[in-house]
Design a protein around this motif. Structure first.
Motif, PDB file in Angstrom:
ATOM      1  N   LYS A 416      25.956  43.745  -0.112  1.00  0.00           N
ATOM      2  CA  LYS A 416      26.714  43.123  -1.194  1.00  0.00           C
ATOM      3  C   LYS A 416      25.782  42.816  -2.364  1.00  0.00           C
ATOM      4  N   LYS A 447      31.180  51.014  -3.572  1.00  0.00           N
ATOM      5  CA  LYS A 447      32.534  50.472  -3.711  1.00  0.00           C
ATOM      6  C   LYS A 447      32.546  49.249  -4.633  1.00  0.00           C
ATOM      7  N   GLU A 449      34.134  45.954  -5.102  1.00  0.00           N
ATOM      8  CA  GLU A 449      34.917  44.986  -4.326  1.00  0.00           C
ATOM      9  C   GLU A 449      35.727  44.072  -5.239  1.00  0.00           C
ATOM     10  N   ASN A 450      35.117  43.714  -6.350  1.00  0.00           N
ATOM     11  CA  ASN A 450      35.801  42.787  -7.263  1.00  0.00           C
ATOM     12  C   ASN A 450      35.234  42.982  -8.672  1.00  0.00           C
ATOM     13  N   SER A 457      31.331  42.972  -8.402  1.00  0.00           N
ATOM     14  CA  SER A 457      30.831  42.707  -7.051  1.00  0.00           C
ATOM     15  C   SER A 457      30.926  44.023  -6.292  1.00  0.00           C
ATOM     16  N   LEU A 459      29.774  46.893  -3.049  1.00  0.00           N
ATOM     17  CA  LEU A 459      29.404  47.138  -1.655  1.00  0.00           C
ATOM     18  C   LEU A 459      28.649  48.463  -1.619  1.00  0.00           C
TER      19      LEU A 459
END
Length: 816
Positions: A416, A447, A449-450, A457, A459
């Motif tokens: 993360k 990815k 995430e947010n 954010s 991944l």
């Protein structure tokens, strides 16, 4: 790491040339070190053609030769003299025409028009070993009668051509150590301008055929083995791999072994995941155990070397013995043999530190350990296992006879990382736009995430072992966007700094420029070296060597205490390549361990010194009609070294010069100033020349640059007007003992006359007829000058008499 261009195109549809692909890979951080065209047969059978023997008769002047004419679909038949016993009219054969180059190992020879025993020969009818498709030399190749005359041999034998891209992988880019990894980066880069994706071969067809051979697994050291998976395959046939598989491996420099081993190697270079196949019959007790073994346990590896295991070496074992050094090297008794029918196929993820230490302890560097040491993808283990199992079923037959065993107690999650748009712009130096940033991240399989107004954010997949911080993510964005696409700013921001005087870098550059102008070349040697160079030395004690805890190899297991050995390695390398006349210099640090343990301040256990080394060897000048060959001498090196000292403000006359007492030299001089050693120079001892296979004498000067610079800082340049009164020269021919050195003569003279004696120089040395045994003659010049008045003859004679008296008293000197 070698990448095949045609193999790469199995995963991504490329329209770019190999040269363009190399440029893209380098831009994305997979720096290309070389590009080479290769063929499955050396030379690609260029110039070889299919022919038909039209006539064949005995050679009139030889019992073992035949005189033939051969049709190669040209304007006329070729007369060819052939020595093969099986040549006959009507045969379809392979012909090497005039001008063709044939290869035999590393040797090559060119076919020429020739006369053999008086008969003209316009080519050669070839055997299989002569064109690189076999080893038989009992006779020529006789082809099927359907072979078409005039066809190029490379087309008849379906010789493939490919381009091999050599990537110089950095330790942080192990994700690029496979064809799929390279395809992934290419797709991410090219996606900016075209609609392109990379694809992995599907493993959806994988299924368990039966449960006839279940082999359980126990992992006793989970800290060393993050994930261990395996499956059994029964009823296989071990044989040669198909031609396409052999060609793929040959292209990247691997030798085919058998179909099972070749498939594990193929999947390794396809996916980056190492695999290992065990003969199921060698798994005693029907169980695989992953564990360490007792200290000094004996284990014989595939190279037939018996090794003593360390208690921290991770082993893949059966219930009784070790079968493989985990992630490093297989064992001789558990590998796949020609008689193997059932196998246990392993795919695992091992801890990088465990593997690196084991590989270094045993001096092993394998394709598997190379990847495990840098970190493999724990989430790619099962894909590679299924891919290999399906290939084995296709090529070697057999059935998948167990469920996949998968021990993965602590699954590795995506990393993360939060990244802000402001920091992306600040570090890159350009606003790329939020959509561009997100598209690049998606193309890298990172990815989102947010997303907020200020940033993202993310991944990051575990196969990117080096991307764990915001700065790492920004670097990923930049390398795909393209460093070349960042415009050079029109505004330069800088901070003003004051450098110490004198500037150390400027002084160093001054000396470097001076040496370069005199024909020296600068070298940079590795500060890591062989610790065993210092075994048995008293001046550079072995226990003073700074040892590496995790050395890259046995040749790089300690830090250097002297620049000499790195220089000798360079001299040896050049001399072996016919470059024997050398003048080299190197600035570098030398490192020392005090041999004490100061736990509160561990850095105080060590110290380092900056040194300058000069090396000369061979002839003074390159071979030329205008110059007579003249070898370098100690005095040439001494001149170079003293000129450096003079340039830095040292008064050689005030420097103490003594014989060097250092085992690196057979003889030489030591210069000290204010009780500090500033220079040692001399002839390198023969023991070191032999160790490095150097034939010519090598002269070496070692400056302690720290001491040199410390004294140089105190040096002040003082202006003096040119002398108004003339200088006078007087010469003396002194008969002295052989043991007396000129430095002693000079030192004594300067002590006796301090007022008007300006310099003392030696301009001739004579031994021989007219000079007694044990004696030598020095011709010495003396420059006298008084800065207040013109010297008178009476004053000059008085001074010279004082010197003669002093030389007689101190050294028993006599005038000749």
């Amino acid at each position: 790491m070698k990448i095949s261009y045609s193999w790469l195109k199995d995963y991504i549809k490329l329209s770019q040339s190999p040269e363009e692909i190399c440029d893209i890979l380098t831009q994305t951080g997979l720096e290309v070190g070389g590009l080479e065209e290769v063929e499955t047969v050396k030379g690609g059978m260029k110039g070889l053609v299919i022919g038909e023997v039209v006539t064949c008769e005995k050679h009139p002047n030889s019992d073992h030769l035949s005189k033939t004419t051969v049709n190669v679909d040209g304007d006329e038949l070729l007369p060819i003299v052939c020595g093969a016993p099986n040549v006959a009219a009507g045969q379809k054969v392979v012909v090497a025409t005039v001008g063709t180059t044939l290869y035999s190992g590393d040797e090559e020879f060119k076919i020429k028009k020739s006369k053999i025993r008086g008969e003209v020969s316009m080519g050669m009818i070839c055997a299989e070993d002569e064109i690189g498709i076999g080893t038989d030399h009992d006779g020529i190749i006789v082809l099927d009668e359907n072979a078409k005359v005039g066809t190029a041999a490379k087309d008849h034998f379906k010789i493939e051509s490919d381009w091999v891209i050599e990537i110089d992988l950095t330790p942080n880019r192990i994700d690029g150590a496979s064809h799929i990894g390279a395809a992934r980066d290419l797709a991410a880069f090219l996606k900016k301008t075209e609609d392109i994706e990379y694809t992995k071969p599907s493993v959806d067809s994988f299924k368990v055929d039966n449960h006839d051979l279940e082999i359980p697994v126990e992992v006793k050291n989970p800290e060393a083995c993050l994930r261990y998976s395996g499956v059994t395959i029964s009823g296989i046939e071990v044989k040669e791999s198909p031609e396409w598989l052999q060609n793929r491996l040959k292209t990247i420099g691997l030798s085919p072994i058998n179909n099972i081993v070749d498939i594990t190697n193929y999947v390794l270079f396809e996916t980056g995941q190492p695999l290992h196949a065990f003969d199921a019959a060698a798994i005693t007790g029907g169980k695989v155990v992953v564990q360490t073994m007792p200290e000094k346990t004996k284990f014989t590896t595939l190279d037939e070397v018996e090794r003593e295991l360390n208690e921290n070496d991770l082993m893949i074992c059966n219930t009784e013995n070790g079968m493989c050094i985990g992630g490093v090297f297989g064992g001789i008794d558990s590998g796949v043999q020609n008689s193997t029918k059932n196998i246990f196929l392993e795919s695992a993820c091992f801890d990088p530190v465990f593997i690196r230490k084991t590989a270094r302890r045993h001096g092993l560097n394998t394709d598997a350990s190379f990847r495990f040491e840098r970190g493999t993808d724990p989430n790619g283990v099962i894909y590679a296992l299924k891919r290999a199992a399906l290939l084995i079923k296709e090529i070697a037959g057999g059935t998948i006879s167990s469920d996949i065993v998968d021990i993965y107690p602590e699954p590795v999650e995506d990393f993360k990382v939060d990244v802000s748009y402001n920091n992306i712009t600040r570090l890159i130096g350009k606003d790329l736009g939020n959509e561009t940033v997100k598209n690049i991240l998606r193309s890298l399989e990172i990815k989102i995430e947010n997303e907020t107004e200020n940033g993202l954010s993310l991944l990051v997949p575990p196969y990117r072992v080096d991307v764990k911080r915001e700065a790492d993510v920004i670097e990923e964005i930049l390398r795909i966007y393209g460093y070349n696409n960042i415009e050079i700013p029109t505004q330069v921001n800088s901070s003003l700094q004051t450098a110490e005087k004198p500037d150390p870098n400027r002084v160093r550059e001054l000396v470097a420029e001076m040496l370069t102008a005199q024909g020296f070349n600068e070298i940079w040697s590795n500060s890591l070296t062989k610790a065993n160079y210092y075994e048995g030395l008293k001046d550079y004690k072995e226990e003073q060597t700074v040892k590496m805890l995790n050395p890259l190899s046995a040749d790089l297991n300690g830090m250097r205490q002297t620049l000499l050995f790195g220089g000798l390695e360079s001299i040896s390398y050049n001399a072996n390549r016919q470059n024997k006349n050398l003048k080299l210099y190197e600035f570098g640090n030398c490192y020392f361990y005090k041999g004490t343990e100061l736990k509160d301040k561990p850095a105080n256990n060590y110290w380092e010194e900056n040194h300058l080394g000069l090396f000369i060897t061979g002839n003074k000048e390159a071979e030329s009609w205008a110059n007579k060959d003249e070898t370098t001498t100690f005095y040439e090196l001494k001149t170079y070294a003293e000129n450096i000292m003079k340039r830095l403000g040292f008064d050689i006359g005030k420097t103490k010069i003594t014989e060097v007492d250092n085992e690196l030299f057979s003889e030489g001089l030591k210069y000290t100033f204010n009780n500090k050693t500033i220079l040692e120079l001399g002839i390198v001892a023969n023991i070191w020349l032999k160790k490095f296979d150097i034939e010519n004498p090598v002269y070496y000067a070692d400056f302690n640059w720290d001491n040199i610079f410390f004294q140089h800082k105190k040096h002040k340049v003082i202006f003096e007007e040119l002398p108004k009164f003339p200088a006078v020269r007087r010469d003396l021919a002194l008969l002295i003992d052989k043991t007396v050195k000129f430095s002693q003569i000079k030192e004594t003279a300067l002590k006796v006359e301090r007022q008007i004696l300006r310099s003392v120089d030696l301009f001739d040395v004579y031994e021989g007829k007219g000079v007694s045994t044990g004696k030598k003659s020095y011709a010495v010049s003396f420059i006298l000058r008084d800065d207040q008045r013109t010297l008178k003859e009476k004053q000059i004679d008085k001074t010279m008499q004082k010197l003669i008296t002093a030389f007689g008293r101190e050294f028993g000197a006599e005038l000749r």
